[in-house]
Design an enzyme around this catalytic site. Structure first.
Site, PDB file in Angstrom:
ATOM      1  CD  GLU A 113      33.418  38.303  57.160  1.00  0.00           C
ATOM      2  OE1 GLU A 113      34.470  37.889  58.050  1.00  0.00           O
ATOM      3  OE2 GLU A 113      33.429  38.294  55.896  1.00  0.00           O
ATOM      4  CG  HIS A 136      47.940  38.091  51.177  1.00  0.00           C
ATOM      5  ND1 HIS A 136      48.324  39.165  50.024  1.00  0.00           N
ATOM      6  CD2 HIS A 136      46.507  38.662  51.369  1.00  0.00           C
ATOM      7  CE1 HIS A 136      47.382  39.926  49.879  1.00  0.00           C
ATOM      8  NE2 HIS A 136      46.273  39.714  50.512  1.00  0.00           N
ATOM      9  NE  ARG A 155      46.662  45.284  50.956  1.00  0.00           N
ATOM     10  CZ  ARG A 155      47.314  44.611  50.013  1.00  0.00           C
ATOM     11  NH1 ARG A 155      48.596  44.483  49.915  1.00  0.00           N
ATOM     12  NH2 ARG A 155      46.571  43.886  49.181  1.00  0.00           N
ATOM     13  N   GLY A 156      42.846  45.675  53.113  1.00  0.00           N
ATOM     14  CA  GLY A 156      41.864  45.683  51.957  1.00  0.00           C
ATOM     15  C   GLY A 156      42.595  45.359  50.591  1.00  0.00           C
ATOM     16  CB  THR A 165      32.356  42.742  55.612  1.00  0.00           C
ATOM     17  OG1 THR A 165      31.080  43.154  54.858  1.00  0.00           O
ATOM     18  CG2 THR A 165      32.382  41.419  55.810  1.00  0.00           C
ATOM     19  CG  ASP A 167      51.224  35.974  54.187  1.00  0.00           C
ATOM     20  OD1 ASP A 167      51.433  37.157  54.107  1.00  0.00           O
ATOM     21  OD2 ASP A 167      50.448  35.177  54.037  1.00  0.00           O
TER      22      ASP A 167
HETATM   23  C1  LIG Z   1      38.749  37.382  58.090  1.00  0.00           C
HETATM   24  C2  LIG Z   1      38.826  38.396  57.058  1.00  0.00           C
HETATM   25  C3  LIG Z   1      38.036  39.394  56.897  1.00  0.00           C
HETATM   26  C4  LIG Z   1      38.318  40.074  55.769  1.00  0.00           C
HETATM   27  N1  LIG Z   1      37.176  41.051  55.496  1.00  0.00           N
HETATM   28  C5  LIG Z   1      37.321  42.249  54.527  1.00  0.00           C
HETATM   29  C6  LIG Z   1      36.604  43.382  54.599  1.00  0.00           C
HETATM   30  O1  LIG Z   1      35.589  43.487  55.284  1.00  0.00           O
HETATM   31  N2  LIG Z   1      36.592  43.947  53.580  1.00  0.00           N
HETATM   32  C7  LIG Z   1      37.704  43.917  52.443  1.00  0.00           C
HETATM   33  O2  LIG Z   1      37.682  44.808  51.599  1.00  0.00           O
HETATM   34  N3  LIG Z   1      38.756  42.875  52.668  1.00  0.00           N
HETATM   35  C8  LIG Z   1      38.586  41.970  53.567  1.00  0.00           C
HETATM   36  N4  LIG Z   1      39.233  40.959  53.648  1.00  0.00           N
HETATM   37  C9  LIG Z   1      40.223  40.863  52.447  1.00  0.00           C
HETATM   38  C10 LIG Z   1      41.731  41.453  53.094  1.00  0.00           C
HETATM   39  O3  LIG Z   1      41.409  42.906  52.982  1.00  0.00           O
HETATM   40  C11 LIG Z   1      42.473  41.119  51.803  1.00  0.00           C
HETATM   41  O4  LIG Z   1      42.825  39.649  51.894  1.00  0.00           O
HETATM   42  C12 LIG Z   1      43.901  41.977  51.703  1.00  0.00           C
HETATM   43  O5  LIG Z   1      44.484  41.833  50.364  1.00  0.00           O
HETATM   44  C13 LIG Z   1      44.857  41.721  52.713  1.00  0.00           C
HETATM   45  O6  LIG Z   1      44.222  42.318  53.967  1.00  0.00           O
HETATM   46  P1  LIG Z   1      45.504  42.178  55.212  1.00  0.00           P
HETATM   47  O7  LIG Z   1      44.854  42.899  56.212  1.00  0.00           O
HETATM   48  O8  LIG Z   1      45.705  40.831  55.543  1.00  0.00           O
HETATM   49  O9  LIG Z   1      46.879  42.927  54.783  1.00  0.00           O
HETATM   50  P2  LIG Z   1      48.251  42.919  55.364  1.00  0.00           P
HETATM   51  O10 LIG Z   1      48.397  42.351  56.437  1.00  0.00           O
HETATM   52  O11 LIG Z   1      48.601  44.366  55.095  1.00  0.00           O
HETATM   53  O12 LIG Z   1      48.821  41.969  54.043  1.00  0.00           O
HETATM   54  C14 LIG Z   1      48.814  42.333  52.808  1.00  0.00           C
HETATM   55  C15 LIG Z   1      50.032  41.721  52.008  1.00  0.00           C
HETATM   56  O13 LIG Z   1      51.124  42.447  52.303  1.00  0.00           O
HETATM   57  C16 LIG Z   1      52.324  41.695  52.951  1.00  0.00           C
HETATM   58  N5  LIG Z   1      52.516  42.551  53.864  1.00  0.00           N
HETATM   59  C17 LIG Z   1      52.268  42.769  55.370  1.00  0.00           C
HETATM   60  N6  LIG Z   1      52.905  43.530  55.887  1.00  0.00           N
HETATM   61  C18 LIG Z   1      53.668  44.200  55.231  1.00  0.00           C
HETATM   62  C19 LIG Z   1      54.887  44.947  55.337  1.00  0.00           C
HETATM   63  N7  LIG Z   1      55.047  45.787  56.567  1.00  0.00           N
HETATM   64  N8  LIG Z   1      55.635  45.419  54.287  1.00  0.00           N
HETATM   65  C20 LIG Z   1      55.575  44.595  53.080  1.00  0.00           C
HETATM   66  N9  LIG Z   1      54.501  43.772  52.700  1.00  0.00           N
HETATM   67  C21 LIG Z   1      53.652  43.442  53.759  1.00  0.00           C
HETATM   68  C22 LIG Z   1      51.712  40.591  53.271  1.00  0.00           C
HETATM   69  O14 LIG Z   1      52.375  39.405  53.034  1.00  0.00           O
HETATM   70  C23 LIG Z   1      50.438  40.339  52.432  1.00  0.00           C
HETATM   71  O15 LIG Z   1      50.872  39.604  51.185  1.00  0.00           O
HETATM   72  C24 LIG Z   1      39.088  40.131  54.874  1.00  0.00           C
HETATM   73  C25 LIG Z   1      40.141  39.192  54.904  1.00  0.00           C
HETATM   74  C26 LIG Z   1      39.815  37.954  56.206  1.00  0.00           C
HETATM   75  C27 LIG Z   1      40.985  36.784  56.182  1.00  0.00           C
END
Ligand SMILES: Cc1cc2nc3c(=O)[nH]c(=O)nc-3n(C[C@H](O)[C@H](O)[C@H](O)COP(=O)(O)OP(=O)(O)OC[C@H]3O[C@@H](n4cnc5c(N)ncnc54)[C@H](O)[C@@H]3O)c2cc1C
Length: 317
Positions: A18, A183, A124-125, A49, A192
């Site tokens: 990455e 998370h 999500r970010g 990213t 989660d």
């Molecule tokens: C492999 C990897 C690559 C990454 N790359 C980047 C990047 O390029 N740029 C960046 O800014 N960040 C990046 N991140 C960080 C990521 O954006 C953060 O960890 C962010 O806080 C959560 O993203 P997510 O997609 O997991 O969110 P989600 O899946 O939306 O989850 C976020 C939180 O909300 C909860 N949740 C999920 N769905 C729902 C729902 N429907 N209703 C209520 N709660 C819910 C989950 O339990 C979790 O606590 C990366 C993380 C990983 C693991």
């Protein structure tokens, strides 16, 4: 080529890494050097990213507070396409809910498709500095499962505008994030995992994990996912520690644990070179064990550093 096909057809663990796009004002030379130093090890795909604009809240003369953009980090689409075309290695740009409206996301996906990129990691970010909770854009997505749904809809030719004339389907292979140590916002691992399943049910093809330093944490996570009915490949994310301060910074930023043996070894390090030696040998042991357990792929977080990644890949593959 789609990541899911790469890992399913490989018949053995593959290697990917990455990269962060360069900061605005810098050119892509250093990024290309990092890639060139790793191409001999045959990476099967490269993640790029995405970083939303950094903003600050400023008090104005009249006492009101306004949101100001203080740093832009563009370039993911352009750099991803440049890498794929320059090196012939498939790329996986990350796309975010945070900072983007659904319409902007649709534009990004149209551009990626046009440029021949058909893999994305849907995330999500994080919330912006000064906001305790993540806030989506007006007309943006609140969680990654909604973003996955939008991408799947485009795969069926379902765009945001009903009257759009050219509605050719845009087919993407979709990865999502998973958190072996939960998370940081989730009240518990069960909830989660329910949300992770929601992303997979919405159409995610595979999961990439947050970094972890104890493989047992990953194996337990995979087991729990399977018990929940999450049956897509789960790719472990590996971060070789290379700085002394990562002992305290990584747990704070990523909400992960550093095992006692690793913490003890790092706390004796006087220089970053010492820490890199400790971090690299720890990552090599982790990687060897993961490969021996037939994980689909090793996703290595480089943070722009390639020497340690080289050492790991040389030792393991
Ligand atoms: C492999 C990897 C690559 C990454 N790359 C980047 C990047 O390029 N740029 C960046 O800014 N960040 C990046 N991140 C960080 C990521 O954006 C953060 O960890 C962010 O806080 C959560 O993203 P997510 O997609 O997991 O969110 P989600 O899946 O939306 O989850 C976020 C939180 O909300 C909860 N949740 C999920 N769905 C729902 C729902 N429907 N209703 C209520 N709660 C819910 C989950 O339990 C979790 O606590 C990366 C993380 C990983 C693991």
């Amino acid at each position: 080529m789609r990541v899911i096909d790469i890992i399913q057809n490989a018949g053995k663990t593959v290697f990917s890494f990455e990269l962060l796009p360069p900061l605005k004002g810098n050119d892509a030379g250093k990024l290309f050097q990092t890639i060139e130093s790793l191409t001999e090890f045959d990476p099967k795909y490269i993640n790029i990213t995405t970083h939303r604009d950094e903003v600050e809240f400023k008090e104005m003369a009249d006492g009101s507070i306004t949101k100001r953009t203080v740093r832009k980090r563009p370039g993911t689409v352009a750099i991803a396409a440049a890498i794929q075309h320059k090196y012939g290695i498939p790329v996986v740009p990350h796309i975010l809910c945070g900072g983007f409206t659904k319409s902007e996301t649709e534009h990004v996906l149209i551009d990626l498709n046009f440029l021949g990129v058909n893999n994305v990691l849907a995330l999500r970010g994080d919330g912006i500095k000064g906001q305790h909770v993540f806030q989506p854009e007006k007309n943006g997505h609140a969680n990654a499962n909604q973003l996955v749904q939008q991408i799947k809809d485009l795969g069926k030719g379902k765009y945001l505008e009903e009257d759009l004339r050219n509605t050719a389907p845009l087919d993407f292979c979709i990865g999502v994030a998973g958190y072996p140590e939960k998370h940081f916002e989730a009240p518990n691992i069960e909830l989660d995992l329910n949300y992770l399943k929601q992303k997979v049910d919405a159409g995610a093809d595979y999961i990439v994990t947050q970094m972890f330093f104890d493989n047992k944490v990953y194996y337990d996570f995979v087991k729990k996912c399977r018990e929940k009915g999450i049956d897509v490949p789960i790719i472990p994310g590996l971060k070789p520690i290379n700085l002394v301060n990562q002992l305290t910074v990584l747990p704070k930023i990523f909400s992960i644990d550093i095992p006692q043996d690793l913490a003890a070894a790092l706390s004796k390090c006087k220089t970053n070179d010492d820490a890199a030696k400790v971090g690299t040998s720890w990552a090599i042991e982790q990687a060897k064990d993961l490969v021996a357990n037939n994980v689909p792929s090793l996703h290595i977080y480089t943070y722009g550093v390639s020497d340690n990644v080289k050492e790991i890949v040389k030792a393991v593959f």
